[in-house]
Design an enzyme around this catalytic site. Structure first.
Site, PDB file in Angstrom:
ATOM      1  N   LYS A 170       0.790  -1.128   0.155  1.00 53.77           N
ATOM      2  CA  LYS A 170       0.148   0.414  -0.210  1.00 53.77           C
ATOM      3  C   LYS A 170       1.201   1.253   0.213  1.00 53.77           C
ATOM      4  O   LYS A 170       1.619   1.288   0.558  1.00 53.77           O
ATOM      5  CB  LYS A 170      -1.043  -0.001   1.004  1.00 53.77           C
ATOM      6  CG  LYS A 170      -2.159  -1.038   0.973  1.00 53.77           C
ATOM      7  CD  LYS A 170      -3.079  -0.760   2.272  1.00 53.77           C
ATOM      8  CE  LYS A 170      -4.115  -1.331   1.296  1.00 53.77           C
ATOM      9  NZ  LYS A 170      -5.239  -0.812   2.627  1.00 53.77           N
ATOM     10  N   GLU A 225     -21.591  -6.806   6.919  1.00 52.84           N
ATOM     11  CA  GLU A 225     -22.420  -6.066   7.464  1.00 52.84           C
ATOM     12  C   GLU A 225     -23.756  -7.300   8.235  1.00 52.84           C
ATOM     13  O   GLU A 225     -23.970  -7.078   8.758  1.00 52.84           O
ATOM     14  CB  GLU A 225     -23.021  -4.882   6.800  1.00 52.84           C
ATOM     15  CG  GLU A 225     -22.375  -3.817   6.198  1.00 52.84           C
ATOM     16  CD  GLU A 225     -21.758  -4.189   5.432  1.00 52.84           C
ATOM     17  OE1 GLU A 225     -20.390  -3.597   4.812  1.00 52.84           O
ATOM     18  OE2 GLU A 225     -21.193  -4.960   4.555  1.00 52.84           O
ATOM     19  N   ARG A 234     -26.702  -3.334   2.847  1.00 54.91           N
ATOM     20  CA  ARG A 234     -26.323  -4.925   2.307  1.00 54.91           C
ATOM     21  C   ARG A 234     -27.295  -5.313   4.479  1.00 54.91           C
ATOM     22  O   ARG A 234     -26.513  -6.828   4.081  1.00 54.91           O
ATOM     23  CB  ARG A 234     -24.828  -5.121   2.618  1.00 54.91           C
ATOM     24  CG  ARG A 234     -23.996  -4.093   1.588  1.00 54.91           C
ATOM     25  CD  ARG A 234     -22.662  -3.917   1.492  1.00 54.91           C
ATOM     26  NE  ARG A 234     -21.853  -5.129   1.557  1.00 54.91           N
ATOM     27  CZ  ARG A 234     -21.709  -5.351   0.427  1.00 54.91           C
ATOM     28  NH1 ARG A 234     -21.068  -4.992  -0.091  1.00 54.91           N
ATOM     29  NH2 ARG A 234     -20.517  -6.632   0.651  1.00 54.91           N
TER      30      ARG A 234
END
Length: 607
Positions: A269, A354, A382
């Protein structure tokens, strides 16, 4: 530059130029930085091996697709990234033929790939096209991924799934032996040998098949791919995601396999920007910043609603050990990181899950705990079935705290928190309320902590619209607060952050209005509304939410039920369309929702 004809050395130079451009624009506009810098070589290699005009390029979430945008004719427009009327921060087919699908929520890519592969098979285009998926290791935490992999492993559609592991959360690099095996497993020799071996052992019964399988698995135990292989999907990796030569070679081999294959690529990253390298959440999504120092260009002095929520929840958690909480991969975004540090056994991040977050909290509620389920408004969509089936059907006291309710700005259509009132209001046993400022937020949280049934409160991204509002009273079920009274026919009804908008709009008028903080949209304060219907005939509703099924709808339903026919209701909620990206003020201006614009409309309507 013609990528297909370019040498590796030329492509490496291109990667450097792409990183510099991404860094320049994101430091100016804000956006997703660390993941998209890390994926640069990977995306260049994808374009070298595949054809994004024919092959569906499907980026999971697609926040890491900036290099893809630059490689597909959008270099000149890149300065407009995430700006109003500019390039979207995610893939968007209306923006370019090279963008296969709109993506802004996680873990949808492999399902899309399976659907695309089915269509390709039905069209007889298997020799011409192949879905190419890029998915991050974080997205692999969601159940939808495994639903798709389960079918893919059974049906064996040709597909290349690039697993971009930029946090080493799936496996650690294993070194030269692993790289050698990965390359060998991708080679035509290995694949031919494997096929011949399978045919051979089929002729010699279960014992030979068992021995051959055990030999193969013993080799693969030193790679993390055995899980995927057991699902029926070939695995290659881990591969160095910054070695273009290796990436191009392995992606080409994966393409030639004509079967589902996962290429596990490890990237860093923030690659190329030392300040961000190796940093996780801090540099994932950023506002404008100074490239040399990495410091934010500007910081808001106003306290954010998220910060107020975290402070209020921490205060309540100290007083009540039964209070617990969860978030889905957004600990710092929701402020829950402070709770996780203070009470690691009571507050959890369950990753991008979720549905699991909601249902697990329902069980905790049944066991006598008081769960706070802290999720962005857009992401709670979701977990809708779990709210209905696992929480409200059982009438369990889970608190749904919805961050980023309303317009969220530059993230645009996929992230706007417009729909939570509409979809939650329809559920039996659900109570909906909202604070208007810091003081009322603490009072709303105190109410939520004691409320014995399912409930939800919503609050905006950033600070509340207005902070110098009248003193807030404690929250009582189905009780509103009248903040200003007048003798005119005009009545403003504000909900949540809409209260501040109502006040600001009133400041542009040359006549007085009554202003109500509705507080509860379910159940409504029917007594107050009846009283106001006697005094005022022109009602205006202010709420940062969708008009259809929203606050105005709830009020109209009440008036219809009560047969109050003389009241005119105008709602300044969002119309029935998706809301574009851009600076929040510019977006609101385009929707006609700035206070001065609203005041002008009201003046015209009042006459």
């Amino acid at each position: 530059m013609n990528i297909k004809k370019s040498s590796v050395k030329e492509l490496e130079t291109l990667c450097t130029e792409i990183r510099e451009e991404i860094l320049r624009v994101v430091s100016k506009n804000g956006g997703h930085l660390s993941s998209t810098l890390g994926a640069t070589e990977l995306i260049v290699a994808m374009h070298k091996v595949f054809d994004s005009k024919k092959d569906p390029f499907i980026f999971d979430v697609s926040h890491q697709s900036y290099a893809h945008k630059l490689l597909t004719g959008r270099w000149r427009e890149f300065d407009t990234l995430r700006q109003f009327d500019g390039l979207c921060g995610y893939t968007k087919p209306s923006e370019s033929e090279h963008d296969y699908f709109v993506a802004g929520h996680s873990s949808t890519s492999i399902s899309l790939g399976v659907g695309a592969a089915k269509a390709i098979a039905l069209k007889g285009e298997e020799d011409k096209r192949i879905p190419v998926i890029m998915i991050g290791d974080g997205a692999m935490t969601a159940g939808m991924v495994y639903e798709a992999l389960n079918e893919l492993g059974d049906r064996k559609y040709p597909m290349v799934i690039i697993l971009n592991d930029n946090e080493m959360s799936i496996s650690k690099p294993i070194g030269a032996i692993s790289r050698m095996l990965s390359s060998a497993m991708a080679s035509p020799f290995y694949q031919t040998f494997k096929k011949h071996t399978e045919n051979f052992v089929d002729n010699f019964g279960d014992s030979a098949r068992y021995i051959a399988k055990r030999m193969e698995e013993s080799l693969k135990l030193i790679t993390p791919g055995i899980m995927f292989e057991e699902m029926g999907i070939d695995y290659i990796g881990p591969v160095d995601g910054h070695n273009l030569t290796s990436l191009i070679e392995i992606l080409q081999k994966a393409k030639e396999l004509k079967k589902p294959v996962i290429v596990h690529v490890q990237t860093i990253k923030g690659k190329g920007y030392e300040i961000a390298e190796g940093q996780e959440e801090k540099w994932h999504g950023v506002g404008p910043f100074d490239i040399d120092s990495g410091n934010a260009s500007k910081k808001s002095t106003a306290k954010s609603a998220t910060q107020i929520y975290a402070e209020a929840l921490l205060h309540l958690a100290k007083q009540n050990e039964k209070i617990v909480g969860v978030t889905a991969a957004m600990p710092s975004g929701t402020g829950l990181n402070e709770l996780m540090e203070a009470y690691p056994d009571r507050f959890w991040d369950v990753a991008i899950a979720e549905q699991h977050a909601v249902t697990s909290m329902a069980a905790l509620a049944k066991e006598g705990f008081k769960p706070f389920c802290t999720i962005y408004s857009t992401f709670l969509q979701r977990g809708y079935d779990q709210i209905i089936h696992d929480t409200c059907l059982m009438n369990l006291p889970v608190v749904f705290a919805l961050d980023r309710a309303g317009i969220v700005g530059e993230d645009g259509e996929t992230h706007q928190g417009a729909f939570d009132i509409s979809f939650l209001r329809a559920i039996p046993n659900m109570t909906l309320f909202a604070p208007r400022d810091e003081k009322s937020f603490h009072q709303a949280m105190a109410f939520a902590a004691e409320y014995p049934y399912p409930c939800s409160l919503r609050y905006p991204r950033g600070a509340f619209t207005k902070t110098d509002l009248p003193e807030s009273l404690p929250f009582e079920l189905a009780k509103s607060q009248l903040l200003r009274s007048s003798s005119t026919d005009v009545f403003f009804i504000g909900y949540g952050n809409g209260v501040g908008r109502a006040y600001e709009s009133a400041s542009f008028l040359d006549f007085e209005v009554s202003i109500l903080d509705l507080r509860f949209v379910k159940p409504l304060d029917e007594e107050m509304l009846r009283d106001m219907s006697v005094k005022h005939k022109k009602w205006f509703v202010f709420s940062d939410s969708a008009k259809m099924g929203g606050v105005g709808s709830a009020i109209l339903e009440f008036l219809s039920k009560e047969k109050i026919l003389h009241v005119e209701v105008v709602s300044f909620e969002y119309e029935d369309k998706f809301i574009t990206h851009g600076n929040t003020k510019q977006v609101e201006e385009s929707l006609g929702l700035l206070p001065a614009q609203l005041a002008k409309k009201i003046t015209e309507l009042v006459g």
